[in-house]
Structure formats: C-alpha cells, structure tokens
Enzyme design. Structure first.
Site, PDB file in Angstrom:
ATOM      1  N   CYS A   2     -10.284  26.390  98.844  1.00  0.00           N
ATOM      2  CA  CYS A   2     -10.502  25.072  98.710  1.00  0.00           C
ATOM      3  C   CYS A   2     -11.089  24.674  97.346  1.00  0.00           C
ATOM      4  O   CYS A   2     -11.790  25.421  96.635  1.00  0.00           O
ATOM      5  CB  CYS A   2     -11.581  24.204  99.555  1.00  0.00           C
ATOM      6  SG  CYS A   2     -10.987  24.348 101.309  1.00  0.00           S
ATOM      7  N   ARG A  28      -6.504  27.654  94.854  1.00  0.00           N
ATOM      8  CA  ARG A  28      -7.456  27.673  95.611  1.00  0.00           C
ATOM      9  C   ARG A  28      -7.354  27.172  97.169  1.00  0.00           C
ATOM     10  O   ARG A  28      -8.009  27.210  97.999  1.00  0.00           O
ATOM     11  CB  ARG A  28      -8.490  26.873  95.221  1.00  0.00           C
ATOM     12  CG  ARG A  28      -9.258  27.461  93.947  1.00  0.00           C
ATOM     13  CD  ARG A  28     -10.589  26.670  93.356  1.00  0.00           C
ATOM     14  NE  ARG A  28     -11.601  27.120  94.269  1.00  0.00           N
ATOM     15  CZ  ARG A  28     -12.412  27.907  94.019  1.00  0.00           C
ATOM     16  NH1 ARG A  28     -12.146  28.611  93.198  1.00  0.00           N
ATOM     17  NH2 ARG A  28     -13.281  28.390  95.044  1.00  0.00           N
ATOM     18  N   TRP A  73      -7.881  24.636 102.012  1.00  0.00           N
ATOM     19  CA  TRP A  73      -7.252  25.737 102.604  1.00  0.00           C
ATOM     20  C   TRP A  73      -8.116  25.541 103.874  1.00  0.00           C
ATOM     21  O   TRP A  73      -9.286  25.997 103.996  1.00  0.00           O
ATOM     22  CB  TRP A  73      -7.883  26.923 101.850  1.00  0.00           C
ATOM     23  CG  TRP A  73      -6.915  28.179 102.329  1.00  0.00           C
ATOM     24  CD1 TRP A  73      -5.941  28.786 102.166  1.00  0.00           C
ATOM     25  CD2 TRP A  73      -7.584  29.204 103.180  1.00  0.00           C
ATOM     26  NE1 TRP A  73      -5.707  30.040 102.771  1.00  0.00           N
ATOM     27  CE2 TRP A  73      -6.968  30.325 103.483  1.00  0.00           C
ATOM     28  CE3 TRP A  73      -8.925  29.124 103.955  1.00  0.00           C
ATOM     29  CZ2 TRP A  73      -7.027  31.467 104.372  1.00  0.00           C
ATOM     30  CZ3 TRP A  73      -9.193  30.435 104.688  1.00  0.00           C
ATOM     31  CH2 TRP A  73      -8.167  31.084 104.867  1.00  0.00           C
ATOM     32  N   ASN A  99     -16.163  22.885 100.093  1.00  0.00           N
ATOM     33  CA  ASN A  99     -15.572  24.072  99.973  1.00  0.00           C
ATOM     34  C   ASN A  99     -16.545  25.135 100.765  1.00  0.00           C
ATOM     35  O   ASN A  99     -17.501  25.095 100.148  1.00  0.00           O
ATOM     36  CB  ASN A  99     -15.400  24.531  98.677  1.00  0.00           C
ATOM     37  CG  ASN A  99     -15.088  25.900  98.392  1.00  0.00           C
ATOM     38  OD1 ASN A  99     -14.301  26.604  99.290  1.00  0.00           O
ATOM     39  ND2 ASN A  99     -15.271  26.664  97.524  1.00  0.00           N
ATOM     40  N   GLY A 100     -16.087  25.709 101.743  1.00  0.00           N
ATOM     41  CA  GLY A 100     -16.902  26.755 102.510  1.00  0.00           C
ATOM     42  C   GLY A 100     -16.904  26.271 103.964  1.00  0.00           C
ATOM     43  O   GLY A 100     -15.855  25.784 104.437  1.00  0.00           O
ATOM     44  N   GLU A 468      -1.062  48.995  97.171  1.00  0.00           N
ATOM     45  CA  GLU A 468      -1.205  47.849  96.326  1.00  0.00           C
ATOM     46  C   GLU A 468       0.397  47.328  96.325  1.00  0.00           C
ATOM     47  O   GLU A 468       0.487  46.131  96.355  1.00  0.00           O
ATOM     48  CB  GLU A 468      -1.696  48.103  94.939  1.00  0.00           C
ATOM     49  CG  GLU A 468      -1.464  47.060  93.892  1.00  0.00           C
ATOM     50  CD  GLU A 468      -2.019  45.731  94.236  1.00  0.00           C
ATOM     51  OE1 GLU A 468      -2.788  45.624  95.371  1.00  0.00           O
ATOM     52  OE2 GLU A 468      -1.723  44.835  93.788  1.00  0.00           O
ATOM     53  N   LYS A 472       1.471  43.455  97.285  1.00  0.00           N
ATOM     54  CA  LYS A 472       2.107  42.731  96.550  1.00  0.00           C
ATOM     55  C   LYS A 472       3.393  42.150  97.100  1.00  0.00           C
ATOM     56  O   LYS A 472       3.908  40.981  96.964  1.00  0.00           O
ATOM     57  CB  LYS A 472       2.394  43.485  95.066  1.00  0.00           C
ATOM     58  CG  LYS A 472       2.308  42.618  93.882  1.00  0.00           C
ATOM     59  CD  LYS A 472       0.836  42.149  93.372  1.00  0.00           C
ATOM     60  CE  LYS A 472      -0.201  41.885  94.399  1.00  0.00           C
ATOM     61  NZ  LYS A 472      -1.427  42.145  93.928  1.00  0.00           N
ATOM     62  N   GLU A 475       2.718  39.824 100.426  1.00  0.00           N
ATOM     63  CA  GLU A 475       2.305  38.435 100.192  1.00  0.00           C
ATOM     64  C   GLU A 475       3.073  37.463  99.556  1.00  0.00           C
ATOM     65  O   GLU A 475       3.170  36.388  99.781  1.00  0.00           O
ATOM     66  CB  GLU A 475       0.930  38.680  99.588  1.00  0.00           C
ATOM     67  CG  GLU A 475       0.906  38.817  97.997  1.00  0.00           C
ATOM     68  CD  GLU A 475      -0.363  39.099  97.146  1.00  0.00           C
ATOM     69  OE1 GLU A 475      -1.275  38.158  97.589  1.00  0.00           O
ATOM     70  OE2 GLU A 475      -0.455  39.545  96.567  1.00  0.00           O
ATOM     71  N   HIS A 491       3.935  62.726 109.763  1.00  0.00           N
ATOM     72  CA  HIS A 491       2.891  62.741 110.849  1.00  0.00           C
ATOM     73  C   HIS A 491       3.162  61.436 111.609  1.00  0.00           C
ATOM     74  O   HIS A 491       2.173  60.956 112.237  1.00  0.00           O
ATOM     75  CB  HIS A 491       1.572  62.587 110.299  1.00  0.00           C
ATOM     76  CG  HIS A 491       1.239  63.940 109.716  1.00  0.00           C
ATOM     77  ND1 HIS A 491       1.122  65.218 110.206  1.00  0.00           N
ATOM     78  CD2 HIS A 491       1.194  64.295 108.313  1.00  0.00           C
ATOM     79  CE1 HIS A 491       1.068  66.270 109.386  1.00  0.00           C
ATOM     80  NE2 HIS A 491       0.993  65.311 108.227  1.00  0.00           N
ATOM     81  N   LYS A 585      -6.363  31.858  96.661  1.00  0.00           N
ATOM     82  CA  LYS A 585      -7.045  32.697  95.625  1.00  0.00           C
ATOM     83  C   LYS A 585      -8.547  32.584  95.731  1.00  0.00           C
ATOM     84  O   LYS A 585      -9.020  31.328  96.073  1.00  0.00           O
ATOM     85  CB  LYS A 585      -6.513  32.565  93.998  1.00  0.00           C
ATOM     86  CG  LYS A 585      -6.653  33.778  93.130  1.00  0.00           C
ATOM     87  CD  LYS A 585      -6.025  33.496  92.020  1.00  0.00           C
ATOM     88  CE  LYS A 585      -6.111  34.732  91.037  1.00  0.00           C
ATOM     89  NZ  LYS A 585      -5.378  35.941  91.603  1.00  0.00           N
TER      90      LYS A 585
END
Ligand code: F6R
Length: 590
Positions: A2, A28, A73, A99-100, A468, A472, A475, A491, A585
């Site tokens: 947010c 955000r 968000w 925000n939160g 990683e 990438k 997402e 395995h 983000k």
C-alpha cells in the site's frame, strides 16, 4: 505494501501532486487507488479499482492545498471500489488512508456498530475514521482524537487522516513506514521517498509509536502513547529524481538489470575499516545468523557458502519468517545479520526484535537509507543500488551478494583480494551486458516461452541461485519454475523431466563443476532441453549462455542472464514484469 502520499502547504495543486507522486509508489500495490482533496466545496473523494498509473490527474485541478492519495494491495476485503481507500466516517468529515493491518478491527467494528456507526466496506481500515469520529464526541480536537483512536489499535499500521473542518494532515505510525518530506512550499507525507523526490530531498522519519501533525507551515511530532512532544532531525537523502524514473527503458525491471553495470561497483566501494570491523564482529560472535525474505533470503543462503568456502566460517541461514523458532540459540554474544532491499520487511523486523530482546547485536545490509531496518540496526551497511522500483528484485540481490563476498574475504584476512575480484567482476558484467548479448538472451526466450514448466539446477553457491532463478521466473512470467540442488534430482524431481523440458544449469569453474555437469547429463538423458550458463562451453548444453569467469563472484555473474530471461519470458507471454499479479514490493505485513 500500500502506498500513501499526502500534502499540505502553500501550493494550490495538491490533488495533482499526490496523484502524480503516488504513481512513483505503484510498486507498493496496484489493486485499486483513491484520492481525497479538500476544496472550497468540501472534501472531494474519488476511488476505483485498477492502477493509479492509468489515472489522469488533470481531473484533480480544483484549487486545493490539502490532499492525500492511496494505492492498495488488498489484505482485508476484496478488490472493489468500496474497499479502496480513503475511508470516511458516518458524517463524511473524517477521511483516512492506511498501510498495514488493524488486527482487532472486528471487535472495534462490532463496538462501533452497536453505537450506530454504519460501515460500507469489508476492510479493516474503515474502523479508523469511525473510531476517530466516536473519540471526537468527547475530544473535539481532531489530532488528539486521532491519537486516542490509535491507542486502541492492535497491529502494524501507518495512517494519514484529514478532517473537513481542519487544515491539518495527521499521520501516525506503528510498524508501517511514513516519511515526512520537508518542502519549501509545505509538508509531504509518504510511505516511501520516491513519491516526493521531485519536490524535496529533505526528510524526517516517523518512528514506531509516533505521530506528526502539520498545517503545512510547521510540523509537530509527538508520541502516540503520551502525546509528549519530540524533536526530529532533518536528513538529506542522496537518491536523485532521475534514478527513480524509467528513462529509455520499457520497464523498470530491465532498467534495473542493466544498472548492475554500475551498482555492483557502488556496493563494493565500502569503507574498508567498517568492513573489517564487521568481519571482526562476526569472528567474535558466538553464533552468527543470517535472515531475509524471498530474494534477499537467497543472498543469505549464498553467504553460508561464501563464508564457508572463502573464510571457513560457519554461519546459520534461516528465512526471516522462520527465525522465531531459533530464539533458543540466541544470547547476548550472538550476531544477527539481516538483509533487505526495502529495509521495511515485516518478518525481518520481527527477527531483529527477537534478536534484540535476547541482547544480541544486529547488522543490517540494506538498500534504502533511513528505512526502519537501517535505523534500528546496531550496524548498517548500505548497498547503494539506488531505487529499485520493479517488484522483482535484481540489482539489490547482486549488491547484497557483493557486500557479503567482501565481508567473507575480510573474515579470511584477504579484503584487498576480494575487493579486486569484485571490481574486476563488475567490469566484466559491464562488458557482458551489451545489446547483442541481451538480444541473444531474448532469442533463447523465444525457444522456451510456450513451455509451462522449467527447472534450474546448481550446486554450492549456485544452489541458492537456482532457487532465486525460480523466484524470478515464477513471479514475472507465471511459468512454473523450480530450482534444485543438482545432487537432489535423482531423489525425486527428475521424474518431472520430459522431452524438451527447459532446464537451466548454473556452472562455474569451481570444485563442483564436474558434479553439476554430471547432474546436467542426467537431465539431458531424460529429454531435458539444456541451457547452460557457464564460462566454458560443454557438449551437454543445447544452448550455451557464455558468462565471464569470476571465481567466488561467479554466482553474481550467473544470475544476471537468468534475470534477463525472466524479463523476456514475462514480456513475450504478455505480462507486466514491473507489476506481477498478487505481489507488491516492500512486504510490510507478516
Ligand atoms: C523477489 C522479491 C522478494 C523480496 C522480498 C524481500 O524478486 O523482490 O522476494 O526479495 O520480499 O524484500 P526486501 O529485500 O525488501 O526485504
């Protein structure tokens, strides 16, 4: 998560200022947007679902010197116009963005409903204006009523509020960032500095448990708990407006990948004395732990290998969200190293608080100067990557790894050697990232873009890079990608390989080269289409992505072509790499 941006002051175009500034915080959250402007006709609110980047700010040109805006968000409540912020009180006079998360919102909502308040959304945020309205019945001073309401909230939040009959902007924070931009023409309040970089680079940071009240001419800081006044320093920030813009690139993600030509050098150029001091702190610590989330967690995991191979030093990695379970091992002599691009990630902050509660020291490696983690840590190192705007982290990761390699060399008493290696590697990356190379990688993407499954393998420090690589690709392109330690394939995971399944193998000229090549041959034997990222060609590769030889810095080099592949996979599959679905983000909720 947010984005919040508010302004109060002399300018008369506050509506346009907050909308345009908020476009710089879209990373955000981008579910929905909303704006509130105080005009001669009262408070005008517009909100809707969709991205703020599509909003034409010229519809907000009414004379206005007090405004705030929000990009969402979603946490509580679906993505609907009713759930978009701002939210208002019953009389429509009190307007709030958050925000939160207000964790006790259900209890508060029931209490407020029983007092006659009517709710129109399914968000937690809506309890805030109603509670302030309720408080104002016995405390008519708006700012004081906001403070009293805050005393009742549980959770992590940053809020900004305004009132139709007041010229004040009131901000309060517990857990989610709010930064004050001190301008010549008034005060800006935002979740992150890119919102107001064009207007001012002088800031004051609001800390947890604090609030700020401004009428645009002056600002008053106080604690939420007692209302006692506090003084704040003004701090100059170094990031420039240009750094925060896309420039000639179609997307921030590609811009930031290309910036690694310079950002790695900036990360390496640390004060050597400080690096030695930190290495000494690690040497003296009885137990060193490294934590981060997502991509930053992969840097932590790579550090286990850097510290082991370069300095024969044992450290312990844990994802920040799992660190709670490690508290039995912490004592005052322990050291926690936290890694975070944004410096605001909730799980990382929680890990820091756990370590501090046990008396342990905290070293932070962060990108955003002045972020909560930067300010709360006992020691902090900045990687100086510049603003990272794409949701997918790229240049921050390589900066983090460069700093970790530097510390590993310092631990081994060979700091100049490490610095030389990293600066040479940065120069090689500069040569590597030329237009022909990028075109070549785009061509490889075309061969695999239709495939829905992709696997990446690596050993030693390339194992975290395989993980990683998967993050990438997942997402931004939504291709199902998975990373494995090469030796783990037989395995179980090897059962997933079919004729033509794209498999990326990360190879260095190191002690595990023969092993990873033999794991790659096993994949090829099951039909895998092998993309080898390596300094030297090998016959098992169907496609060879040549990278410069870089010794212990090889994982920094090898991850870069994967970042480019992920970018083109997203673009070719018609996805927006800068704003992937479901993500945002700076993850300020747990
Ligand atoms: C992935 C990505 C995330 C972040 C994670 C931690 O590309 O960007 O996985 O790495 O959310 O964020 P910071 O580094 O800001 O703590």
């Amino acid at each position: 998560m947010c984005g919040i941006f508010g302004f109060v002051g002399k300018r008369q175009d506050a509506g346009v200022v907050v909308i345009e500034g908020l476009k710089n915080l879209e990373y955000r959250g981008y579910d929905s947007w909303g704006v509130a402007c105080k005009t001669e006709e009262g408070i005008v609110i517009r909100k809707d679902v969709g991205k703020i980047s599509t909003v034409d700010s010229s519809q907000f040109t009414k004379k206005c010197s007090l405004a705030m805006a929000h990009t969402r968000w979603a946490t509580h409540g679906g993505v609907t116009p009713e759930n978009a912020h701002p939210h208002v009180s019953c009389d429509g006079n009190i307007v709030v963005v958050l925000n939160g998360i207000i964790e006790n919102y259900e209890t508060l909502r029931e209490e407020l409903k029983s007092k006659g308040h009517v709710f129109v959304s399914t968000t937690d945020t809506e309890v805030i204006p109603h509670l302030i309205e309720e408080e104002m019945k016995s405390e008519p001073d708006f700012a004081a009523a906001v403070r009293r309401a805050c005393l009742r909230f549980q959770g992590r939040y940053g809020i900004v509020a305004m009132h139709a009959d007041s010229s004040l902007l009131v901000a309060a924070r517990t857990g989610s960032p709010l930064i004050i931009g001190v301008g010549k023409d008034g005060f800006y309040i935002a979740s992150d500095t890119p919102a107001f970089l064009e207007h001012t680079r002088t800031v004051q940071y609001l800390d947890d448990g604090e609030m700020a009240v401004t009428d645009g001419k002056s600002i008053l800081f106080s604690t939420i708990e007692t209302g006692a006044e506090i003084t704040k320093r003004e701090i100059a920030i170094t990031w420039s407006v240009e750094q925060a813009h896309k420039g000639e690139f179609d997307h921030f993600m590609l811009k930031e990948i290309m910036e690694q030509k310079e950002s790695i050098t900036r990360a390496v150029n640390q004060d050597e004395e400080q690096i030695r001091t930190l290495a000494e702190a690690i040497n003296n610590a009885k137990g060193t732990f490294l934590v981060g989330c997502g991509t930053a967690a992969k840097a932590c995991m790579a550090a286990e290998y850097f510290f082991s191979v370069i300095a024969q030093k044992h450290v312990n990695f844990a994802p920040a969200s799992e660190f709670k379970l490690y508290h039995h091992f912490l004592r005052p002599e322990s050291l926690l190293i936290v890694i975070s691009q944004s410096g605001e990630t909730a799980d990382v902050l929680e890990a820091m608080h756990i370590a501090k509660s046990k008396g342990a020291k905290v070293l932070a490696i962060v990108n955003v100067e002045g972020s909560t983690i930067d300010r709360e840590a006992d020691y902090s190192l900045l990687i100086n990557a510049g603003p990272e705007r794409a949701v997918a982290s790229t240049k921050a990761l390589t900066g983090q790894m460069a700093v970790l390699i530097l510390i590993a060399y310092a631990l081994a008493g060979r700091l100049p050697e490490g610095r030389k290696l990293l600066l040479e590697t940065a120069a090689k990356i500069n040569d590597m990232l030329n237009p022909r190379y990028v075109d070549f990688l785009e061509g490889i993407t075309e061969k695999i873009q239709e495939r829905e499954h992709l696997f990446i393998i690596g050993k030693s420090w390339h194992y975290p890079m395989a993980l990683e690589s998967a993050i990438k690709i997942q997402e931004v392109s939504y291709v199902h990608a998975e990373g494995f330690a090469g030796g783990e394939l037989k395995h179980g995971p090897i059962a997933l390989i079919e004729e033509g399944t794209p498999c990326i193998t990360l190879v260095g000229n190191d002690e595990v080269r023969a092993d990873i090549l033999s794991n790659t041959i096993e994949l090829k034997a099951r039909g895998g289409f092998i993309i080898g990222i390596a300094p030297e060609r090998h016959e098992v590769f169907d496609e060879w992505i040549k990278v410069p030889e870089a010794g212990a810095a090889q994982p920094i080099v090898n991850i870069i072509p994967v970042q480019v592949l992920a970018y083109f996979l997203a673009v070719k599959r018609g996805k927006d790499p800068d704003m992937p679905r479901n993500l945002a983000k700076s993850v300020t909720v747990k």
